[in-house]
Design a protein around this motif. Structure first.
Motif, PDB file in Angstrom:
ATOM      1  N   ALA A 175       0.940  -3.128  17.393  1.00  0.00           N
ATOM      2  CA  ALA A 175       0.538  -4.537  17.336  1.00  0.00           C
ATOM      3  C   ALA A 175       1.215  -5.370  18.418  1.00  0.00           C
ATOM      4  CB  ALA A 175       0.871  -5.122  15.956  1.00  0.00           C
ATOM      5  N   ALA A 176       2.131  -4.747  19.177  1.00  0.00           N
ATOM      6  CA  ALA A 176       2.838  -5.469  20.234  1.00  0.00           C
ATOM      7  C   ALA A 176       1.871  -5.848  21.350  1.00  0.00           C
ATOM      8  CB  ALA A 176       3.977  -4.618  20.784  1.00  0.00           C
ATOM      9  N   GLU A 177       2.136  -6.965  21.984  1.00  0.00           N
ATOM     10  CA  GLU A 177       1.259  -7.468  23.044  1.00  0.00           C
ATOM     11  C   GLU A 177       1.119  -6.469  24.188  1.00  0.00           C
ATOM     12  OE1 GLU A 177       0.941 -11.303  26.104  1.00  0.00           O
ATOM     13  OE2 GLU A 177       2.364 -11.353  24.423  1.00  0.00           O
ATOM     14  N   ALA A 178       2.224  -5.815  24.552  1.00  0.00           N
ATOM     15  CA  ALA A 178       2.201  -4.861  25.665  1.00  0.00           C
ATOM     16  C   ALA A 178       1.289  -3.676  25.346  1.00  0.00           C
ATOM     17  CB  ALA A 178       3.617  -4.371  25.969  1.00  0.00           C
ATOM     18  N   PHE A 179       1.375  -3.192  24.096  1.00  0.00           N
ATOM     19  CA  PHE A 179       0.512  -2.060  23.720  1.00  0.00           C
ATOM     20  C   PHE A 179      -0.957  -2.479  23.723  1.00  0.00           C
ATOM     21  CE2 PHE A 179      -2.028   0.328  20.736  1.00  0.00           C
ATOM     22  CZ  PHE A 179      -1.753   1.638  21.080  1.00  0.00           C
ATOM     23  N   GLN A 180      -1.255  -3.640  23.160  1.00  0.00           N
ATOM     24  CA  GLN A 180      -2.636  -4.078  23.086  1.00  0.00           C
ATOM     25  C   GLN A 180      -3.232  -4.340  24.468  1.00  0.00           C
ATOM     26  OE1 GLN A 180      -4.939  -4.304  20.489  1.00  0.00           O
ATOM     27  NE2 GLN A 180      -3.393  -2.981  19.559  1.00  0.00           N
ATOM     28  N   LYS A 181      -2.405  -4.804  25.399  1.00  0.00           N
ATOM     29  CA  LYS A 181      -2.892  -4.988  26.776  1.00  0.00           C
ATOM     30  C   LYS A 181      -3.261  -3.642  27.383  1.00  0.00           C
ATOM     31  CE  LYS A 181      -1.721  -6.584  31.425  1.00  0.00           C
ATOM     32  NZ  LYS A 181      -2.231  -5.316  31.998  1.00  0.00           N
ATOM     33  N   CYS A 182      -2.378  -2.662  27.189  1.00  0.00           N
ATOM     34  CA  CYS A 182      -2.642  -1.310  27.690  1.00  0.00           C
ATOM     35  C   CYS A 182      -3.905  -0.748  27.047  1.00  0.00           C
ATOM     36  CB  CYS A 182      -1.434  -0.412  27.394  1.00  0.00           C
ATOM     37  SG  CYS A 182      -1.663   1.321  27.854  1.00  0.00           S
ATOM     38  N   GLY A 183      -4.002  -0.886  25.726  1.00  0.00           N
ATOM     39  CA  GLY A 183      -5.158  -0.374  25.017  1.00  0.00           C
ATOM     40  C   GLY A 183      -6.454  -1.037  25.441  1.00  0.00           C
TER      41      GLY A 183
END
Length: 286
Positions: A175-183
């Motif tokens: 749910a972290a912003e960095a992960f969601q950007k990557c996803g």
């Protein structure tokens, strides 16, 4: 009061096109009398859906959403008659409500989703309500639900293409912003390039054999020795994997690296491990 059977509800639904719960209520109000129940629905304007049921639904929207913890994703295709309705905010709101119901219910197919509840209302009745409010035949065409360590979504062209990508995750909050950007970047890649599979191991065996057969036939026409033909076919198959497997494709935003390498870079920055495990892609009307 007359007993209201499932067969009676089914018959009234087929006659009027109204939702299951509305038919049940109408039959109860009419004490089981079918003709009177039809009149009840007509009075409420709920039988109007039947007149629209035969109209072609060539427009619509694809909607994809993920749960708050980003471990479940759902995607639907909701079809309507015209682009004018497809871009209407009310139509989008119906699609979003149905998609959120899919996240909660995790249905196996469209029929299961139709029976699911959203704020105390069956999804099938939500679709019927959409027909009445917007005045066009509306069909829930398909649904897909993805569950994984991490899930990301992307919608392209205002609902023309939708993508869900699943990941295995270790030491990273999905749910972290960095992960969601990557996803989201990976999902955009799927929308743009439409890969065959996430990895070469996930490419269906029949597809591999079909491609290999073509490459071998092409190599045979070269007239070169068999060992050279084998190398030629193997090289062309390798090129096929690199062009059609998501993790091996050149990353659209930076063609100097592959999508897999981009995800590895993201994981390193986040201090954990992330790997693409699969994806689902809907294109409107496909």
């Amino acid at each position: 009061m007359a007993e209201i059977t499932a067969q009676m509800v089914k018959e009234l639904r087929e006659m009027t096109g109204a939702g299951m719960m509305e038919c049940k209520k109408a039959l109860a109000e009419a004490d089981g009398n079918m003709e009177a129940a039809v009149d009840v629905l007509r009075t409420k304007g709920l039988a109007a859906a039947a007149k629209k049921a035969g109209r072609a639904t060539n427009e619509g929207t694809v909607m994809a959403l993920v749960s708050e913890d980003c471990k479940t994703g759902a995607m639907i295709e909701l079809n309507c008659e015209t682009d004018f309705v497809a871009i209407n905010d009310k139509f989008k709101a119906y699609a979003e409500k149905i998609t959120r119901a899919a996240i909660d219910a995790k249905p196996a197919d469209v029929d299961a989703l139709k029976a699911a509840q959203a704020d105390g209302q069956a999804v099938e009745d939500i679709v019927t309500d959409c027909i009445h409010v917007l005045g066009e035949n509306t069909i829930l065409a398909r649904v897909s639900v993805v569950e994984a360590d991490g899930v990301a979504s992307y919608i392209h062209g205002g609902g023309k293409i939708g993508v869900l990508v699943s990941f295995s995750v270790d030491g990273v909050d999905p749910a972290a912003e960095a992960f969601q950007k990557c996803g989201r970047d990976v999902a955009m890649q799927v929308a743009a390039v439409n890969p065959v599979a996430a990895t070469r191991d996930a490419v269906p065996a029949d597809v591999v054999e079909h491609e290999k057969g073509i490459y071998k036939a092409q190599a045979a026409e070269s007239g070169k020795p068999e060992e050279i033909q084998e190398k030629m076919a193997t090289g062309r198959l390798e090129k096929f994997f690199k062009e059609n497997c998501l993790t091996e494709q050149a990353f659209v935003k930076n063609p100097d690296i592959t999508v897999g390498q981009y995800v590895d870079e993201c994981a390193k920055e986040m201090g954990g491990k992330v790997a693409i495990t699969g994806f689902v892609r809907f294109a409107l009307g496909e």
